[in-house]
Motif scaffolding. Structure first.
Motif, PDB file in Angstrom:
ATOM      1  N   ASN A  89      -0.828  46.905  -2.306  1.00  0.00           N
ATOM      2  CA  ASN A  89      -2.033  46.581  -3.080  1.00  0.00           C
ATOM      3  C   ASN A  89      -2.977  47.756  -3.250  1.00  0.00           C
ATOM      4  O   ASN A  89      -4.201  47.603  -3.187  1.00  0.00           O
ATOM      5  CB  ASN A  89      -2.799  45.404  -2.441  1.00  0.00           C
ATOM      6  CG  ASN A  89      -2.022  44.109  -2.514  1.00  0.00           C
ATOM      7  OD1 ASN A  89      -1.048  44.022  -3.272  1.00  0.00           O
ATOM      8  ND2 ASN A  89      -2.416  43.124  -1.760  1.00  0.00           N
ATOM      9  N   LEU A  90      -2.428  48.941  -3.484  1.00  0.00           N
ATOM     10  CA  LEU A  90      -3.306  50.058  -3.845  1.00  0.00           C
ATOM     11  C   LEU A  90      -3.855  49.794  -5.238  1.00  0.00           C
ATOM     12  O   LEU A  90      -3.225  49.113  -6.050  1.00  0.00           O
ATOM     13  CB  LEU A  90      -2.534  51.375  -3.819  1.00  0.00           C
ATOM     14  CG  LEU A  90      -2.129  51.877  -2.439  1.00  0.00           C
ATOM     15  CD1 LEU A  90      -1.478  53.249  -2.547  1.00  0.00           C
ATOM     16  CD2 LEU A  90      -3.313  51.923  -1.493  1.00  0.00           C
ATOM     17  N   PHE A  91      -5.041  50.357  -5.521  1.00  0.00           N
ATOM     18  CA  PHE A  91      -5.642  50.164  -6.838  1.00  0.00           C
ATOM     19  C   PHE A  91      -4.985  51.128  -7.819  1.00  0.00           C
ATOM     20  O   PHE A  91      -5.163  52.340  -7.733  1.00  0.00           O
ATOM     21  CB  PHE A  91      -7.153  50.389  -6.761  1.00  0.00           C
ATOM     22  CG  PHE A  91      -7.821  49.541  -5.706  1.00  0.00           C
ATOM     23  CD1 PHE A  91      -7.529  48.186  -5.612  1.00  0.00           C
ATOM     24  CD2 PHE A  91      -8.725  50.088  -4.814  1.00  0.00           C
ATOM     25  CE1 PHE A  91      -8.134  47.386  -4.644  1.00  0.00           C
ATOM     26  CE2 PHE A  91      -9.341  49.294  -3.843  1.00  0.00           C
ATOM     27  CZ  PHE A  91      -9.041  47.946  -3.758  1.00  0.00           C
ATOM     28  N   HIS A  93      -5.366  51.959 -10.896  1.00  0.00           N
ATOM     29  CA  HIS A  93      -6.100  52.771 -11.870  1.00  0.00           C
ATOM     30  C   HIS A  93      -6.855  53.900 -11.200  1.00  0.00           C
ATOM     31  O   HIS A  93      -7.544  54.656 -11.882  1.00  0.00           O
ATOM     32  CB  HIS A  93      -7.062  51.885 -12.660  1.00  0.00           C
ATOM     33  CG  HIS A  93      -8.123  51.235 -11.812  1.00  0.00           C
ATOM     34  ND1 HIS A  93      -7.827  50.457 -10.715  1.00  0.00           N
ATOM     35  CD2 HIS A  93      -9.473  51.263 -11.891  1.00  0.00           C
ATOM     36  CE1 HIS A  93      -8.957  50.022 -10.170  1.00  0.00           C
ATOM     37  NE2 HIS A  93      -9.972  50.513 -10.860  1.00  0.00           N
ATOM     38  N   ILE A 102     -13.557  54.349  -2.774  1.00  0.00           N
ATOM     39  CA  ILE A 102     -14.352  53.435  -3.594  1.00  0.00           C
ATOM     40  C   ILE A 102     -15.147  52.425  -2.752  1.00  0.00           C
ATOM     41  O   ILE A 102     -16.328  52.192  -3.008  1.00  0.00           O
ATOM     42  CB  ILE A 102     -13.495  52.734  -4.672  1.00  0.00           C
ATOM     43  CG1 ILE A 102     -14.410  51.964  -5.607  1.00  0.00           C
ATOM     44  CG2 ILE A 102     -12.451  51.812  -4.058  1.00  0.00           C
ATOM     45  CD1 ILE A 102     -13.831  51.655  -6.950  1.00  0.00           C
TER      46      ILE A 102
ATOM     47  N   LYS B 159      -2.892  39.361  -8.108  1.00  0.00           N
ATOM     48  CA  LYS B 159      -3.901  38.762  -7.245  1.00  0.00           C
ATOM     49  C   LYS B 159      -4.212  39.659  -6.053  1.00  0.00           C
ATOM     50  O   LYS B 159      -5.340  39.689  -5.552  1.00  0.00           O
ATOM     51  CB  LYS B 159      -3.379  37.397  -6.773  1.00  0.00           C
ATOM     52  CG  LYS B 159      -4.446  36.404  -6.424  1.00  0.00           C
ATOM     53  CD  LYS B 159      -3.836  35.001  -6.281  1.00  0.00           C
ATOM     54  CE  LYS B 159      -4.046  34.398  -4.907  1.00  0.00           C
ATOM     55  NZ  LYS B 159      -2.943  34.437  -3.965  1.00  0.00           N
ATOM     56  N   GLN B 161      -4.744  42.707  -5.909  1.00  0.00           N
ATOM     57  CA  GLN B 161      -5.780  43.704  -6.181  1.00  0.00           C
ATOM     58  C   GLN B 161      -7.151  43.164  -5.788  1.00  0.00           C
ATOM     59  O   GLN B 161      -7.933  43.857  -5.139  1.00  0.00           O
ATOM     60  CB  GLN B 161      -5.774  44.066  -7.674  1.00  0.00           C
ATOM     61  CG  GLN B 161      -4.511  44.776  -8.109  1.00  0.00           C
ATOM     62  CD  GLN B 161      -4.461  46.194  -7.579  1.00  0.00           C
ATOM     63  OE1 GLN B 161      -5.367  46.978  -7.779  1.00  0.00           O
ATOM     64  NE2 GLN B 161      -3.385  46.510  -6.870  1.00  0.00           N
ATOM     65  N   SER B 178     -15.292  46.756 -10.306  1.00  0.00           N
ATOM     66  CA  SER B 178     -14.707  48.038  -9.911  1.00  0.00           C
ATOM     67  C   SER B 178     -13.189  48.050  -9.945  1.00  0.00           C
ATOM     68  O   SER B 178     -12.579  49.096 -10.154  1.00  0.00           O
ATOM     69  CB  SER B 178     -15.154  48.417  -8.494  1.00  0.00           C
ATOM     70  OG  SER B 178     -16.518  48.746  -8.486  1.00  0.00           O
ATOM     71  N   ILE B 179     -12.570  46.886  -9.708  1.00  0.00           N
ATOM     72  CA  ILE B 179     -11.119  46.887  -9.500  1.00  0.00           C
ATOM     73  C   ILE B 179     -10.374  46.090 -10.576  1.00  0.00           C
ATOM     74  O   ILE B 179      -9.433  46.600 -11.190  1.00  0.00           O
ATOM     75  CB  ILE B 179     -10.784  46.315  -8.103  1.00  0.00           C
ATOM     76  CG1 ILE B 179     -11.514  47.105  -7.013  1.00  0.00           C
ATOM     77  CG2 ILE B 179      -9.283  46.291  -7.871  1.00  0.00           C
ATOM     78  CD1 ILE B 179     -11.192  48.578  -6.948  1.00  0.00           C
ATOM     79  N   PRO B 182     -11.384  46.961 -14.853  1.00  0.00           N
ATOM     80  CA  PRO B 182     -10.833  48.208 -15.409  1.00  0.00           C
ATOM     81  C   PRO B 182      -9.327  48.114 -15.674  1.00  0.00           C
ATOM     82  O   PRO B 182      -8.830  48.637 -16.672  1.00  0.00           O
ATOM     83  CB  PRO B 182     -11.123  49.243 -14.311  1.00  0.00           C
ATOM     84  CG  PRO B 182     -12.248  48.680 -13.527  1.00  0.00           C
ATOM     85  CD  PRO B 182     -12.114  47.191 -13.590  1.00  0.00           C
ATOM     86  N   GLN B 183      -8.619  47.439 -14.785  1.00  0.00           N
ATOM     87  CA  GLN B 183      -7.171  47.312 -14.989  1.00  0.00           C
ATOM     88  C   GLN B 183      -6.862  46.309 -16.086  1.00  0.00           C
ATOM     89  O   GLN B 183      -5.918  46.484 -16.864  1.00  0.00           O
ATOM     90  CB  GLN B 183      -6.491  46.920 -13.681  1.00  0.00           C
ATOM     91  CG  GLN B 183      -6.690  47.963 -12.591  1.00  0.00           C
ATOM     92  CD  GLN B 183      -5.890  47.667 -11.342  1.00  0.00           C
ATOM     93  OE1 GLN B 183      -4.665  47.715 -11.364  1.00  0.00           O
ATOM     94  NE2 GLN B 183      -6.562  47.345 -10.258  1.00  0.00           N
ATOM     95  N   ARG B 186      -7.364  47.994 -19.485  1.00  0.00           N
ATOM     96  CA  ARG B 186      -6.239  48.846 -19.849  1.00  0.00           C
ATOM     97  C   ARG B 186      -5.133  48.035 -20.504  1.00  0.00           C
ATOM     98  O   ARG B 186      -4.493  48.472 -21.453  1.00  0.00           O
ATOM     99  CB  ARG B 186      -5.661  49.498 -18.596  1.00  0.00           C
ATOM    100  CG  ARG B 186      -6.034  50.937 -18.498  1.00  0.00           C
ATOM    101  CD  ARG B 186      -6.024  51.361 -17.078  1.00  0.00           C
ATOM    102  NE  ARG B 186      -7.329  51.922 -16.805  1.00  0.00           N
ATOM    103  CZ  ARG B 186      -7.513  53.117 -16.299  1.00  0.00           C
ATOM    104  NH1 ARG B 186      -6.483  53.842 -15.968  1.00  0.00           N
ATOM    105  NH2 ARG B 186      -8.718  53.571 -16.113  1.00  0.00           N
TER     106      ARG B 186
END
Ligand SMILES: Nc1ncnc2c1ncn2[C@@H]1O[C@H](COP(=O)(O)OP(=O)(O)OP(=O)(O)O)[C@@H](O)[C@H]1O
Ligand SMILES: [Mg+2]
Lengths: 258, 264
Positions: A89-91, A93, A102, B159, B161, B178-179, B182-183, B186
Motif C-alpha cells: 500500500n505505498l502511495f 503517485h 507526507i 481501498k 491506499q 492528499s492520497i 490525486p490518484q 489521474r
C-alpha cells in the motif's frame, strides 16, 4: 502499562462471527507473533487494534487509551501505531521520499527539512537511501515493503503491527524484509506480527499466539508452542505448514469437517 | 472454380474496399459542386467574419467552456463525494441530482436558468451576467456527468491506499485530499477531457439566454452572419473553428489513454 490490552473482543461481519472473544495482552518491548490457518481472524484482530475495523463488542486499550471509546481521538492513537500491510500500500503517485514524508508533514507538521532528514534516516535503516527519488512502481516487492516499513517508522511509533508482510513476496525477496524486521526487534520495538514465516516466529517472538476459528487456541513461548504444542489443533496446523508435502489424506478430511 | 480459404478471404476484402470507395465517389459525384461551393465557400463572406470570429466568437466559446467546466468539475466533485458518503440523505440527494440532470437536455436546463432564476429570485441575479448564467446553466448538466466519472475514479483507487493513509494518522478528509483524490484524478483525466469536448459543443446552445454582440459565441455568430449575408459560408467557418478547439483535445485524450494503458 501494557502496549495492547484486548479484552472480550468480538467482531462480526453481518452474520459471520470472525472474532469470538479474544483476550490478549502485549507488553511494551514484546514481540508477539500470531499464527493460524487462513480465515481464522488474524488480520481482523490486527485491524481492530488500530480501529480499521470497528469491534462488535469488547475492549481494546493501546498504551492505556480505549480505542472503542466514541470520544477517543483515533487519529492520535494511530500516530503511535505503525502498520505494515501484506500488499505494501505505498502511495503510487508519490516518490519513495514523499511516501515517507507526507504524513510527517501533514500529520506531525514537521518542516520539510526535518521530514526529509527523518525520511533519510529511516530509508537508510531499511537499506534504501538510494531509492528516495524512485516511484513505488519502479521497485521490487521486497523494496516496496521496506519502504512501507520506513514510512511507518518515520512517525516514531511505539508499536508496530505487521499483517503477513512477506506473503505477497517472491521467495527470494522474503529474507530482506525479515532482516529489516529483525533489526526492529533488536532495537526493542514492540511488535504484533501476523506471519506464516514459522522460522522467523520461532527465532524472534517473545510469545507465539495460535488462532483458529476466531479464538486464541494456545499461546506461549515459541519453544513451547512449536516444540510441544498442547492443543491438537495447533499440532495439526503446524504439521500442515511445516511439512506441507507430508499431509495425509485423513488430515485433510479432518480439517475440512471441523 | 474452387477458391482456397485464403484467396476467398482476400477476394471478399477487396470487394469490400471497392464497394466502399464506389459509394463515396457516387455520393460526391452526385452532389452539385458548383452550387455547393458558391453557397458554402464564398471567400468574401468568410473574410468579412474576421477578426470578430476569433476575437469575440471563438474567444467567448472558449470562455464559456472553461467556466462551465470549472463549475461542473467543482460541483461534480462535491456530488461524487456525497454519492460515496456514509450519510444516507447525501447519497439520496446526489443520486437524484445525477439522474435528473443526466436525463434532461442541456438546452432545457439553460432555458430554466434563463427564465426560472429571475422568477424565483426577483431581486437578485446570477453574478456575471450571461457569463454567470452560462456557467451555471451548462455547468449543472456537466456536473452530473463528471460526478459519475469522478466517483468511478475514486472507487478505482484501491481501498488499501485510504487505509494506509488513515493508519499514518491522517484524518479522512486529509487522506482523501492528499492520497485518494490525486490518484483518482489521474485515472479520470481522459474522460474529463472528453467532457470538455462535449461542453465546447454545448456552448452552441447559449443563444437561448439572449447574447449581445460582445457575448456572442461561434454558432450564434455564424447564424447571424448567415442571415445578414444570406449565405451559409459562415457555418463552414464556425465548424472549422470548433475543430480548432476539439481536434487537439481529442488528440490529447488519445495520448493520455495510451499513456495510461502503458502504465498498467
Ligand atoms: N470486510 C469484510 N467483510 C466480510 N467478511 C470479512 C471481511 N474481512 C474479513 N472477512 C472474513 O472474516 C474471516 C476472517 O478474515 P481474516 O482476514 O481476519 O482472516 P486471516 O486469519 O487474516 O486469514 P488469512 O491468513 O487468509 O489472511 C474470513 O472468513 C473473511 O472472509
Ligand atoms: Mg489475513
Amino acid at each position: 502499562m501494557a502496549a495492547i490490552e484486548i479484552g472480550g473482543l468480538h467482531k462480526s461481519f453481518g452474520s459471520l462471527e470472525v472474532l469470538r472473544g479474544i483476550d490478549l495482552t502485549v507488553e511494551t518491548g514484546e514481540v508477539v507473533c500470531v499464527i493460524g490457518p487462513s480465515g481464522s481472524g488474524k488480520s481482523t484482530l490486527l485491524r481492530c487494534v488500530n480501529f480499521l475495523e470497528e469491534p462488535t463488542r469488547g475492549s481494546i486499550r493501546v498504551a492505556g487509551v480505549e480505542v472503542t471509546d466514541p470520544d477517543c481521538d483515533i487519529d492520535a492513537v494511530r500516530r503511535g501505531i505503525g502498520m505494515v500491510f501484506q500488499q505494501f500500500n505505498l502511495f503510487g503517485h508519490l516518490t519513495v521520499r514523499e511516501n515517507v514524508t507526507i504524513a510527517q508533514r501533514r500529520v506531525l507538521r514537521r518542516s520539510r527539512a526535518e521530514a526529509d532528514r527523518i525520511a533519510g534516516v529511516n530509508l537508510d535503516r531499511v537499506g534504501l537511501a538510494d531509492k528516495a527519488a524512485s516511484y513505488p512502481a519502479q521497485l521490487s516487492g521486497g523494496q516496496q515493503q521496506r519502504v512501507a516499513i520506513a514510512r511507518a517508522l518515520a512517525m516514531d511509533p511505539q508499536l508496530m503491527l505487521f499483517d503477513e508482510p512477506t506473503s505477497a513476496l517472491d521467495p527470494e525477496l522474503v529474507g530482506e524484509v525479515l532482516a529489516v524486521m529483525r533489526g526492529l526487534v533488536a532495537d526493542g520495538m514492540t511488535m504484533l506480527v501476523v506471519t506464516h514465516e514459522m522460522a522467523f516466529a520461532r527465532e524472534v517472538a517473545s510469545r507465539v499466539v495460535f488462532m483458529d476459528g476466531g479464538l486464541i487456541v494456545e499461546q506461549g513461548p515459541p519453544a513451547e508452542v512449536f516444540g510441544k504444542p498442547r492443543e491438537e489443533r495447533t499440532r495439526a496446523f503446524l504439521h500442515r505448514v511445516l511439512e506441507p508435502t507430508r499431509v495425509s489424506e485423513s488430515e485433510i478430511g479432518a480439517h475440512l469437517t471441523d | 472454380m474452387k477458391l482456397s480459404p485464403r484467396r476467398r478471404r482476400r477476394v471478399f476484402r477487396v470487394a469490400g474496399y471497392v464497394i466502399f470507395v464506389l459509394v463515396i465517389v457516387a455520393v460526391l459525384a452526385a452532389a452539385d459542386w458548383g452550387r455547393l461551393s458558391d453557397a458554402f465557400f464564398r471567400s468574401d463572406v468568410a473574410g468579412s467574419m474576421f477578426p470578430e470570429a476569433i476575437t469575440i466568437a471563438l474567444r467567448n466559446t472558449i470562455i464559456y467552456t472553461l467556466l462551465a467546466f470549472v463549475f461542473g468539475l467543482t460541483l461534480g466533485l462535491i456530488l461524487a463525494l456525497m454519492r460515496l458518503s456514509t450519510i444516507l440523505p447525501y447519497r439520496w440527494f446526489a443520486t437524484a441530482y445525477i439522474e435528473l440532470f443526466r436525463g434532461l437536455p442541456a438546452l432545457l436546463v439553460l432555458f430554466m436558468i434563463g427564465y426560472g432564476v429571475p422568477l424565483a429570485f426577483p431581486d437578485r441575479e446570477i453574478p456575471g451576467g450571461v457569463y454567470g448564467s452560462v456557467t451555471v446553466g451548462l455547468g449543472l448538466t456537466a456536473a452530473a456527468y463528471m460526478a459519475e466519472t469522478i466517483r468511478a475514479g475514486i472507487q478505482a483507487v484501491p481501498k488499501g491506499q485510504l487505509e494506509a493513509a488513515r493508519t499514518l494518522g491522517m484524518s479522512h478528509p486529509r487522506a482523501m485530499v492528499s492520497i485518494v483524490l490525486p490518484q483518482a484524478f489521474r485515472i479520470v483525466i481522459p474522460p474529463l477531457t472528453n467532457e470538455i469536448i462535449l461542453l465546447t459543443k454545448d456552448t452552441s446552445l447559449v443563444y437561448v439566454l439572449g447574447v449581445t454582440s460582445s457575448t456572442i459565441e461561434l454558432t450564434k455568430f455564424a447564424g447571424d452572419t448567415l442571415n445578414s449575408r444570406v449565405n451559409p459560408t459562415p457555418l463552414v467557418v464556425a465548424g472549422l473553428l470548433y475543430l480548432v478547439i476539439t481536434l487537439p483535445l481529442s488528440q490529447l485524450v488519445r495520448g493520455l489513454e495510451r499513456r495510461a494503458a502503458r502504465e498498467r
